[in-house]
Design a protein around this motif. Structure first.
Motif, PDB file in Angstrom:
ATOM      1  N   GLN A 263     -63.527 -33.244 -24.808  1.00 52.52           N
ATOM      2  CA  GLN A 263     -64.908 -32.835 -24.580  1.00 52.52           C
ATOM      3  C   GLN A 263     -65.601 -32.397 -25.876  1.00 52.52           C
ATOM      4  OE1 GLN A 263     -66.226 -33.142 -21.328  1.00 52.52           O
ATOM      5  NE2 GLN A 263     -64.238 -34.171 -21.132  1.00 52.52           N
ATOM      6  N   GLY A 264     -64.943 -32.620 -27.005  1.00 55.96           N
ATOM      7  CA  GLY A 264     -65.515 -32.182 -28.283  1.00 55.96           C
ATOM      8  C   GLY A 264     -65.518 -30.674 -28.434  1.00 55.96           C
ATOM      9  N   LEU A 265     -64.545 -30.014 -27.807  1.00 56.69           N
ATOM     10  CA  LEU A 265     -64.458 -28.562 -27.820  1.00 56.69           C
ATOM     11  C   LEU A 265     -63.187 -28.123 -28.539  1.00 56.69           C
ATOM     12  CD1 LEU A 265     -65.329 -28.003 -24.041  1.00 56.69           C
ATOM     13  CD2 LEU A 265     -66.894 -27.682 -25.975  1.00 56.69           C
ATOM     14  N   ARG A 266     -63.151 -26.858 -28.902  1.00 56.57           N
ATOM     15  CA  ARG A 266     -61.925 -26.260 -29.420  1.00 56.57           C
ATOM     16  C   ARG A 266     -61.798 -24.843 -28.884  1.00 56.57           C
ATOM     17  NH1 ARG A 266     -63.206 -22.968 -33.910  1.00 56.57           N
ATOM     18  NH2 ARG A 266     -65.248 -23.404 -34.846  1.00 56.57           N
ATOM     19  N   MET A 267     -60.582 -24.388 -28.790  1.00 58.25           N
ATOM     20  CA  MET A 267     -60.335 -23.058 -28.243  1.00 58.25           C
ATOM     21  C   MET A 267     -60.869 -21.992 -29.190  1.00 58.25           C
ATOM     22  SD  MET A 267     -56.606 -23.419 -26.420  1.00 58.25           S
ATOM     23  CE  MET A 267     -55.707 -23.854 -27.907  1.00 58.25           C
ATOM     24  N   SER A 268     -61.494 -20.948 -28.615  1.00 60.49           N
ATOM     25  CA  SER A 268     -62.146 -19.951 -29.455  1.00 60.49           C
ATOM     26  C   SER A 268     -61.899 -18.518 -29.010  1.00 60.49           C
ATOM     27  CB  SER A 268     -63.665 -20.196 -29.466  1.00 60.49           C
ATOM     28  OG  SER A 268     -64.202 -20.015 -28.165  1.00 60.49           O
ATOM     29  N   GLY A 269     -61.196 -18.325 -27.946  1.00 60.57           N
ATOM     30  CA  GLY A 269     -61.010 -16.965 -27.440  1.00 60.57           C
ATOM     31  C   GLY A 269     -59.648 -16.811 -26.802  1.00 60.57           C
ATOM     32  N   THR A 270     -59.502 -15.787 -26.009  1.00 60.89           N
ATOM     33  CA  THR A 270     -58.212 -15.383 -25.468  1.00 60.89           C
ATOM     34  C   THR A 270     -57.961 -15.999 -24.094  1.00 60.89           C
ATOM     35  OG1 THR A 270     -58.418 -13.286 -26.655  1.00 60.89           O
ATOM     36  CG2 THR A 270     -56.797 -13.375 -24.899  1.00 60.89           C
ATOM     37  N   HIS A 271     -56.755 -16.491 -23.892  1.00 59.01           N
ATOM     38  CA  HIS A 271     -56.334 -17.036 -22.597  1.00 59.01           C
ATOM     39  C   HIS A 271     -56.526 -15.981 -21.505  1.00 59.01           C
ATOM     40  CE1 HIS A 271     -53.981 -19.141 -19.614  1.00 59.01           C
ATOM     41  NE2 HIS A 271     -53.163 -18.108 -19.508  1.00 59.01           N
ATOM     42  N   HIS A 272     -57.134 -16.400 -20.407  1.00 61.33           N
ATOM     43  CA  HIS A 272     -57.559 -15.486 -19.339  1.00 61.33           C
ATOM     44  C   HIS A 272     -57.013 -16.010 -18.012  1.00 61.33           C
ATOM     45  CE1 HIS A 272     -61.292 -13.166 -17.597  1.00 61.33           C
ATOM     46  NE2 HIS A 272     -60.216 -12.987 -16.849  1.00 61.33           N
ATOM     47  N   GLU A 273     -56.398 -15.135 -17.238  1.00 60.30           N
ATOM     48  CA  GLU A 273     -55.900 -15.499 -15.914  1.00 60.30           C
ATOM     49  C   GLU A 273     -56.489 -14.566 -14.868  1.00 60.30           C
ATOM     50  OE1 GLU A 273     -51.641 -15.743 -15.856  1.00 60.30           O
ATOM     51  OE2 GLU A 273     -51.602 -17.416 -17.281  1.00 60.30           O
ATOM     52  N   ILE A 274     -56.791 -15.138 -13.699  1.00 60.88           N
ATOM     53  CA  ILE A 274     -57.331 -14.373 -12.570  1.00 60.88           C
ATOM     54  C   ILE A 274     -56.401 -14.598 -11.385  1.00 60.88           C
ATOM     55  CG2 ILE A 274     -59.317 -14.017 -11.057  1.00 60.88           C
ATOM     56  CD1 ILE A 274     -61.038 -15.304 -13.284  1.00 60.88           C
ATOM     57  N   TYR A 275     -55.851 -13.528 -10.858  1.00 62.96           N
ATOM     58  CA  TYR A 275     -54.813 -13.624  -9.838  1.00 62.96           C
ATOM     59  C   TYR A 275     -55.419 -13.476  -8.442  1.00 62.96           C
ATOM     60  CZ  TYR A 275     -52.373 -12.955 -14.163  1.00 62.96           C
ATOM     61  OH  TYR A 275     -51.958 -13.101 -15.475  1.00 62.96           O
ATOM     62  N   LEU A 276     -55.660 -14.615  -7.807  1.00 59.61           N
ATOM     63  CA  LEU A 276     -56.303 -14.607  -6.494  1.00 59.61           C
ATOM     64  C   LEU A 276     -55.326 -14.261  -5.375  1.00 59.61           C
ATOM     65  CD1 LEU A 276     -58.522 -17.808  -6.867  1.00 59.61           C
ATOM     66  CD2 LEU A 276     -59.153 -15.429  -7.313  1.00 59.61           C
ATOM     67  N   SER A 277     -54.028 -14.314  -5.669  1.00 58.63           N
ATOM     68  CA  SER A 277     -52.992 -13.996  -4.685  1.00 58.63           C
ATOM     69  C   SER A 277     -52.226 -12.758  -5.120  1.00 58.63           C
ATOM     70  CB  SER A 277     -52.000 -15.163  -4.541  1.00 58.63           C
ATOM     71  OG  SER A 277     -52.647 -16.382  -4.267  1.00 58.63           O
ATOM     72  N   ASP A 278     -51.683 -12.051  -4.146  1.00 60.83           N
ATOM     73  CA  ASP A 278     -50.833 -10.894  -4.422  1.00 60.83           C
ATOM     74  C   ASP A 278     -49.389 -11.380  -4.481  1.00 60.83           C
ATOM     75  OD1 ASP A 278     -49.291  -8.603  -4.425  1.00 60.83           O
ATOM     76  OD2 ASP A 278     -50.513  -7.547  -2.939  1.00 60.83           O
ATOM     77  N   PRO A 279     -48.751 -11.366  -5.664  1.00 55.00           N
ATOM     78  CA  PRO A 279     -47.386 -11.894  -5.767  1.00 55.00           C
ATOM     79  C   PRO A 279     -46.369 -11.118  -4.939  1.00 55.00           C
ATOM     80  CG  PRO A 279     -48.021 -10.767  -7.781  1.00 55.00           C
ATOM     81  CD  PRO A 279     -49.262 -10.878  -6.945  1.00 55.00           C
ATOM     82  N   ARG A 280     -46.710  -9.915  -4.507  1.00 51.69           N
ATOM     83  CA  ARG A 280     -45.799  -9.144  -3.668  1.00 51.69           C
ATOM     84  C   ARG A 280     -45.782  -9.673  -2.238  1.00 51.69           C
ATOM     85  NH1 ARG A 280     -48.592  -3.485  -4.463  1.00 51.69           N
ATOM     86  NH2 ARG A 280     -50.300  -4.911  -3.926  1.00 51.69           N
ATOM     87  N   ARG A 281     -46.830 -10.418  -1.869  1.00 48.44           N
ATOM     88  CA  ARG A 281     -46.963 -10.865  -0.476  1.00 48.44           C
ATOM     89  C   ARG A 281     -47.060 -12.378  -0.337  1.00 48.44           C
ATOM     90  NH1 ARG A 281     -51.767  -6.550   1.188  1.00 48.44           N
ATOM     91  NH2 ARG A 281     -50.608  -4.636   0.705  1.00 48.44           N
ATOM     92  N   THR A 282     -47.002 -13.092  -1.447  1.00 46.20           N
ATOM     93  CA  THR A 282     -47.211 -14.533  -1.443  1.00 46.20           C
ATOM     94  C   THR A 282     -46.014 -15.229  -2.063  1.00 46.20           C
ATOM     95  OG1 THR A 282     -49.585 -14.112  -1.760  1.00 46.20           O
ATOM     96  CG2 THR A 282     -48.816 -16.373  -2.092  1.00 46.20           C
ATOM     97  N   ALA A 283     -45.542 -16.295  -1.414  1.00 42.12           N
ATOM     98  CA  ALA A 283     -44.437 -17.070  -1.968  1.00 42.12           C
ATOM     99  C   ALA A 283     -44.861 -17.673  -3.306  1.00 42.12           C
ATOM    100  CB  ALA A 283     -44.039 -18.180  -1.000  1.00 42.12           C
TER     101      ALA A 283
END
Length: 206
Positions: A171-191
């Protein structure tokens, strides 16, 4: 009684599809943040970070409902992840090398004084060990690429490899910031195979 707002349903930044890389503009937003280092599965600092973030987030939610008549669902946990070698995320998955900032989004109608009050409430009774490390900070990511990963956190590597080395350059882009994750599931309750995680990478034009 006021309606309870779910920001994951009202904000475009929480929209992502499995198997699709999407370019999205993320405006500046404020978060409760706390920093740490090491494997989140084994590092005591990680558990201590969550033990400090969540009480503040829930005190803040109740204060918003009580004083502003605006109720909301506490947003999902998010994390910024860095390492000296990006291969620690994609191929080696060496979690001992990771630095992280765990975060919970603060709705834009909440002012800093309400956050200070929530922290003071938590401090007044059995304060968590890392409560003083919790801060309110703005994050301005701008242009980003994101996708939805469904499955174990340990299976993210190939998805990130395609994002970093195929889609972003195409896409003619390059990485410029910090890797970001959003956890939509609760790992304590989700396989593990059903966990839903938004993977986001800030980018800029070459």
């Amino acid at each position: 009684m006021t309606d309870k707002i779910d920001l994951t349903k009202t904000l475009d930044s929480y929209r992502a599809k499995r198997g699709e890389f999407r370019i999205v503009e993320i405006p500046a937003r404020r978060y409760l943040m706390i920093d740490g280092h090491g494997d989140p599965n084994t590092s005591p600092a990680y558990a201590e970070a969550l033990a400090a973030l969540y009480p503040v987030a829930y005190k803040l939610k109740f204060a918003s409902k009580r004083t502003l008549d605006r109720d909301y669902v506490v947003p999902p946990l998010e994390g910024l992840w860095t390492a000296e070698d990006l291969d620690a995320f994609t191929t080696a998955r060496d979690k001992s090398q990771w630095d992280w900032t765990m975060m919970l989004l603060v709705p834009d109608w909440i002012e800093a004084d309400l956050v200070d009050g929530a922290i003071a409430q938590v401090a007044a009774k059995s304060p968590p060990a890392r409560l003083t490390d919790v801060r309110l900070e703005s994050l301005d990511e701008g242009c980003c690429v994101q996708t939805l990963h469904v499955g174990s956190f340990d299976d993210e590597g190939p998805v990130l490899d395609r994002m970093h080395h195929e889609f972003i350059p195409s896409q003619g882009l390059r990485m410029s910031g910090t890797h970001h994750e959003i956890y939509l599931s609760d790992p304590r309750r989700t396989a593990p195979e059903r966990l839903r995680t938004i993977l986001r990478q800030p980018v800029m034009r070459d």
